[in-house]
Design an enzyme around this catalytic site. Structure first.
Site, mmCIF file in Angstrom:
data_model
loop_
_atom_site.group_PDB
_atom_site.id
_atom_site.type_symbol
_atom_site.label_atom_id
_atom_site.label_comp_id
_atom_site.label_asym_id
_atom_site.label_seq_id
_atom_site.Cartn_x
_atom_site.Cartn_y
_atom_site.Cartn_z
ATOM 1 N N THR A 44 0.828 -1.207 0.000
ATOM 2 C CA THR A 44 0.000 0.000 0.000
ATOM 3 C C THR A 44 0.865 1.260 0.000
ATOM 4 O O THR A 44 0.630 2.189 -0.784
ATOM 5 C CB THR A 44 -0.907 0.017 1.245
ATOM 6 N N THR A 45 1.885 1.286 0.859
ATOM 7 C CA THR A 45 2.761 2.452 0.972
ATOM 8 C C THR A 45 3.566 2.668 -0.306
ATOM 9 O O THR A 45 3.975 3.792 -0.613
ATOM 10 C CB THR A 45 3.703 2.298 2.183
ATOM 11 N N TYR A 107 -12.667 -3.935 -2.652
ATOM 12 C CA TYR A 107 -13.852 -3.508 -3.404
ATOM 13 C C TYR A 107 -14.896 -4.618 -3.581
ATOM 14 O O TYR A 107 -16.089 -4.371 -3.456
ATOM 15 C CB TYR A 107 -13.475 -2.938 -4.780
ATOM 16 N N TYR A 133 -2.595 -10.269 4.449
ATOM 17 C CA TYR A 133 -2.610 -8.860 4.820
ATOM 18 C C TYR A 133 -4.052 -8.416 4.996
ATOM 19 O O TYR A 133 -4.825 -8.400 4.033
ATOM 20 C CB TYR A 133 -1.883 -8.048 3.737
ATOM 21 N N ARG A 138 -9.124 -0.087 4.295
ATOM 22 C CA ARG A 138 -8.837 0.194 2.884
ATOM 23 C C ARG A 138 -9.551 -0.765 1.928
ATOM 24 O O ARG A 138 -9.835 -0.403 0.794
ATOM 25 C CB ARG A 138 -7.333 0.128 2.627
ATOM 26 N N LYS A 161 -0.180 -10.004 8.323
ATOM 27 C CA LYS A 161 -0.020 -8.600 8.702
ATOM 28 C C LYS A 161 -1.404 -8.109 9.099
ATOM 29 O O LYS A 161 -2.300 -7.980 8.275
ATOM 30 C CB LYS A 161 0.533 -7.782 7.531
ATOM 31 N N ILE A 203 5.266 -4.383 10.047
ATOM 32 C CA ILE A 203 5.546 -3.875 8.706
ATOM 33 C C ILE A 203 5.208 -2.397 8.773
ATOM 34 O O ILE A 203 4.033 -2.019 8.861
ATOM 35 C CB ILE A 203 4.750 -4.628 7.630
#
Length: 294
Positions: A44-45, A107, A133, A138, A161, A203
């Site tokens: 994501t980052t 989504y 994850y 999100r 995560k 993380i």
């Protein structure tokens, strides 16, 4: 390699939005020197959502090349289509990648059975270690402990995560999985508490600019010295929080530029440049943290 401080690496770009090789190398060298345990490339980052699959693969492979076996590289391979996640995963087989970080399908809002079948299909398609994850804020879906327990039975699904920020999840998951199943925080602000409750590391977004400090905090915590870990973490807490005033990675890219770790804080739409008010808070948090990056 999958415990302690793992950085969720930003993707440095030039002013035209293309990948900045020199900044990427500088970031990798910084984490090698700081003894960060591993790098997550294109999570994501790393702005996975605004990269094409071709760019995604290219950046992971470039990160591998620049790391030159000095630090393990974990590839972000999640997608909301199972076939796409499998395609990405298989692309990194025999590449030197240490493992994959696979986010829940965003989504689509699958059921728990849909999540199970998604990760089962990915696991069965590869021998690469898989880290689940979970970040409901999100993705719009939540991987529940009961489903994690089912997935933990697969040999190459080695951990998760957890980025819910819900510390009660740790004990619920631990009761359902084997002792060697890794529990990794995805939330810097609660990561120390997460480790004190039995987690194995983080993380981290903060590690992009405070690599040595995050390594030390995790090292103290994993040795059981939570007093020293907490003293250090209190210094970083305003930074942990300020980095999420705006959507990640807007603040962390600006701060990395401010600290000279990257040349530009370029983002791709729909991510927009940082607000002046956020800059002020980040500068205060950075001063409080007293970070030494020399």
């Amino acid at each position: 390699m999958f415990t302690g401080s793992i950085v969720a690496l930003i993707t440095p770009m030039n002013k035209e939005g293309k990948i900045c090789h020199s900044s990427l190398k500088k970031l990798i060298d910084y984490h090698v020197l700081s003894k960060t345990k591993a790098i997550v490339s294109i999570g994501t980052t790393g702005e996975s959502a605004t990269l094409s699959q071709e760019e995604h693969i290219k950046i992971v492979m470039l990160t591998l090349e620049l790391a030159n076996k000095r630090i393990p590289i974990i590839a972000g391979t999640g997608a909301n289509a199972t076939t796409e996640a499998i395609s990405l995963t298989k692309r990194f087989e025999n590449s030197g990648i240490a493992g994959c970080l696979t986010v829940t399908p965003y989504y689509n809002k699958p059921t728990q059975e849909g999540l199970y079948q998604h990760f089962k299909a990915i696991s069965e398609s590869t021998e690469l270690p898989q880290i689940l994850y979970n970040v409901p804020s999100r993705t719009g879906c939540d991987l529940l402990p009961s489903t994690i327990s089912r997935l933990a039975e697969f040999k190459n699904i080695i951990g998760i995560k957890e980025a819910t920020g819900d510390l009660s999840r740790i004990n619920k998951i631990k009761k359902l999985v084997k002792n060697n199943f890794l529990l990794i925080s995805g939330d810097d602000a609660t990561a120390l508490d997460f480790m004190q409750l039995g987690g194995h590391g983080v993380i981290s977004v903060t590690a992009n600019v405070a690599a040595k400090e995050m390594v030390e905090i995790c090292s103290y915590a994993l040795k059981g010295d939570f007093l020293q870990a907490r003293i250090m973490n209190e210094r970083l807490m305003p930074l942990h929080e300020a980095l999420f005033i705006e959507s990640n990675p807007i603040p962390i890219k600006w701060l990395a530029k401010e600290m000279g770790l990257i040349k530009n804080d370029t983002l791709r739409l729909p991510m927009t440049p940082i607000l002046d008010s956020t800059r002020i808070q980040l500068k205060k948090a950075l001063q409080n943290a007293n970070i030494k990056n020399s």
